[in-house]
Design a protein around this motif. Sequence first.
Motif, PDB file in Angstrom:
ATOM      1  N   LEU A   1     -19.296   4.127 -41.672  1.00 47.72           N
ATOM      2  CA  LEU A   1     -19.631   2.779 -41.191  1.00 47.72           C
ATOM      3  C   LEU A   1     -18.426   1.858 -41.307  1.00 47.72           C
ATOM      4  CD1 LEU A   1     -23.202   2.183 -42.624  1.00 47.72           C
ATOM      5  CD2 LEU A   1     -22.554   2.341 -40.233  1.00 47.72           C
ATOM      6  N   ARG A   2     -17.680   2.006 -42.433  1.00 44.62           N
ATOM      7  CA  ARG A   2     -16.510   1.158 -42.624  1.00 44.62           C
ATOM      8  C   ARG A   2     -15.503   1.334 -41.495  1.00 44.62           C
ATOM      9  NH1 ARG A   2     -14.743   1.615 -48.912  1.00 44.62           N
ATOM     10  NH2 ARG A   2     -16.220   0.097 -49.742  1.00 44.62           N
ATOM     11  N   ILE A   3     -15.203   2.607 -41.133  1.00 45.86           N
ATOM     12  CA  ILE A   3     -14.159   2.748 -40.103  1.00 45.86           C
ATOM     13  C   ILE A   3     -14.701   2.387 -38.717  1.00 45.86           C
ATOM     14  CG2 ILE A   3     -12.585   4.287 -41.335  1.00 45.86           C
ATOM     15  CD1 ILE A   3     -13.794   6.604 -39.830  1.00 45.86           C
ATOM     16  N   ILE A   4     -16.019   2.501 -38.522  1.00 44.83           N
ATOM     17  CA  ILE A   4     -16.565   2.039 -37.234  1.00 44.83           C
ATOM     18  C   ILE A   4     -16.360   0.528 -37.121  1.00 44.83           C
ATOM     19  CG2 ILE A   4     -18.703   1.656 -35.949  1.00 44.83           C
ATOM     20  CD1 ILE A   4     -19.620   4.397 -36.895  1.00 44.83           C
TER      21      ILE A   4
ATOM     22  N   ALA B   1     -26.813   2.066 -29.251  1.00 40.10           N
ATOM     23  CA  ALA B   1     -26.783   0.867 -28.408  1.00 40.10           C
ATOM     24  C   ALA B   1     -25.394   0.224 -28.437  1.00 40.10           C
ATOM     25  CB  ALA B   1     -27.832  -0.132 -28.884  1.00 40.10           C
ATOM     26  N   ILE B   2     -24.754   0.233 -29.618  1.00 43.46           N
ATOM     27  CA  ILE B   2     -23.421  -0.360 -29.730  1.00 43.46           C
ATOM     28  C   ILE B   2     -22.424   0.417 -28.879  1.00 43.46           C
ATOM     29  CG2 ILE B   2     -21.488  -0.666 -31.328  1.00 43.46           C
ATOM     30  CD1 ILE B   2     -23.498  -1.454 -33.454  1.00 43.46           C
ATOM     31  N   VAL B   3     -22.523   1.758 -28.941  1.00 38.92           N
ATOM     32  CA  VAL B   3     -21.603   2.587 -28.161  1.00 38.92           C
ATOM     33  C   VAL B   3     -21.788   2.314 -26.668  1.00 38.92           C
ATOM     34  CG1 VAL B   3     -21.106   4.963 -27.510  1.00 38.92           C
ATOM     35  CG2 VAL B   3     -21.350   4.372 -29.904  1.00 38.92           C
ATOM     36  N   ALA B   4     -23.070   2.187 -26.246  1.00 46.42           N
ATOM     37  CA  ALA B   4     -23.332   1.915 -24.823  1.00 46.42           C
ATOM     38  C   ALA B   4     -22.755   0.556 -24.438  1.00 46.42           C
ATOM     39  CB  ALA B   4     -24.836   1.950 -24.560  1.00 46.42           C
TER      40      ALA B   4
ATOM     41  N   ILE C   1     -14.612   5.206 -31.656  1.00 49.64           N
ATOM     42  CA  ILE C   1     -15.966   4.868 -32.116  1.00 49.64           C
ATOM     43  C   ILE C   1     -16.962   5.902 -31.594  1.00 49.64           C
ATOM     44  CG2 ILE C   1     -17.807   3.135 -31.975  1.00 49.64           C
ATOM     45  CD1 ILE C   1     -15.522   1.035 -31.909  1.00 49.64           C
ATOM     46  N   HIS C   2     -16.752   6.372 -30.353  1.00 50.21           N
ATOM     47  CA  HIS C   2     -17.578   7.467 -29.813  1.00 50.21           C
ATOM     48  C   HIS C   2     -17.544   8.665 -30.752  1.00 50.21           C
ATOM     49  CE1 HIS C   2     -19.247   6.872 -25.806  1.00 50.21           C
ATOM     50  NE2 HIS C   2     -18.301   5.975 -25.617  1.00 50.21           N
ATOM     51  N   GLN C   3     -16.314   9.073 -31.106  1.00 49.32           N
ATOM     52  CA  GLN C   3     -16.162  10.252 -31.977  1.00 49.32           C
ATOM     53  C   GLN C   3     -16.806  10.029 -33.340  1.00 49.32           C
ATOM     54  OE1 GLN C   3     -12.339  12.085 -32.325  1.00 49.32           O
ATOM     55  NE2 GLN C   3     -11.579  11.052 -30.516  1.00 49.32           N
ATOM     56  N   MET C   4     -16.617   8.806 -33.878  1.00 46.25           N
ATOM     57  CA  MET C   4     -17.143   8.520 -35.224  1.00 46.25           C
ATOM     58  C   MET C   4     -18.665   8.592 -35.223  1.00 46.25           C
ATOM     59  SD  MET C   4     -14.752   5.325 -36.098  1.00 46.25           S
ATOM     60  CE  MET C   4     -13.000   5.491 -36.312  1.00 46.25           C
TER      61      MET C   4
END
Lengths: 361, 146
Positions: free
Chosen positions: A94-97, A167-170, A267-270
């Motif tokens: 979560l931190r690195i996202i 939802a965030i990724v979208a 972020i996709h990968q994470m």
Amino acid sequence: MKRTIVPFGPQHPVLAEPLVLDLVLEDEKVIDAIPTIGYIHRGLEAMVDRVEYTEMGFVVERICGICSFMHGMGYCLALESIMSVEVPDRARWLRIIWAEISRIQSHLLWLGLGADAFGFENLFMHCWRMREEILDIFEKTTGGRIIHSVNRIGGVKRDISDSELIAIVARLDGLGKAFEATARVFANDPSIRHRMSGVGVLSMADARAVDAVGPMARASGVRMDTRLAGQNLYDQIEFEPVLETAGDCLARVVVRMREVRQSIDLIHQMVDKMPKGEGLPLENKPRGNPSGETFTRLEQPRGEVVYYVKANGTKYLERFRARTPTFANIPAMIKLVKGCDLADVPNIILTIDPCISCTER
Amino acid sequence: MSNPFRLPMAPRAIRNLFSKPATRRYPYEIRPRFDGARGTIKFDVDTCNYCTLCAKRCPAAAITVSREDRTWAIEHLTCIGCNVCVEVCAKKSLAMSTEAKHVHTHAEVGPQGQRPGHEEWHGADPAIAAAAAKAAAELSIDAPSS
């Protein structure tokens, strides 16, 4: 030839922050630039002797309003390494996202400010409109737009549910599409090319010699990124720093634009790799008071930041210090300003992405 | 998409002609805040037991609690909205509302030197409170159930 000294700042239309340069001019050419810092020194580092280490995170977060998340994260990482606290997996992801989202936010902010500095006010508004979406994501997930206060020594305070993450990724994908339209303007507009291309060139050798960091170094072709060290789970995702070779103002703009796209991809990968599920542990509370010293490095949007923490076994730390990326980039900025035209000085100063409140703390 | 006239902003400009403005007319139209956004501290005077933990943990020293006088006070202008007091409160007397912080002005400083953003509660005396609770309990027993 007669020399003139023109003061640049502390109040200057191009920069909201009080950067001070004394420009020594011969006609329109800048011969020398003498920086002065200290106009907004707030003594935040010295507060460690009267603020408890658990509460110091809130102070560190307020070093800067743009990279506030990463400052809080760096402080917590330093304390965790001193106190040997194991941070739960989900909290680390979560931190690195959040860190990558704040990188997108910072770059969008800077692209807007850059556009404003060379007189493209329309583009500035487009960049900031996109940034607003990122701030919405932050408010939704952390509770604050600018000051997030989610980092704790030992983990994070809030979780993002799996459906929310999707939802965030979208939303970021949609943002990426809108960003492409703006990126095309930055890349193709003739007036921008005219102002930026070939201006303020920092060669690779110079970038190494003056120890430039972050996008400044990467725009000159120096493969340098703290994320390459593989700390903070960056070894578990595919990551290759964005490099440009031209070293001019336009290259620095292009590096930051490409980093926005790269962060969306990261972020996709994470989100794919992180442990899923509800109710996973987010925090391991530290026991006792810290004792020992440590260095922590992080890649902030502007470059490498270094935290030094020394603790003496009491609830007050003995020493806390942050070496921020703008401070490291000032020698490079002075090198670029020498020999350029007076009209190019604002552009060159802005392309290092100066954050004076970070520098002076 | 590159266009032959080298006007990269043109598609965006045309779209803007037919789309809604990106901004709001702020004082008349206020964006609702998201759930969980940190706004203003709300205090429930009835449940507080004046343990002073919130005052001890507050990083900004915005809260003052007196156990003897049974008073709880907060300086909203000093509060940094970090949510620590809400997390430590064992009695759940504190809550973070999403409503944005009130804007305080110098006009609030009255002749008595009122402090803008200062909010204070006085709890009932424990003996009186206990008597009131007992009376209420008796009342509910006596009342015919419907």
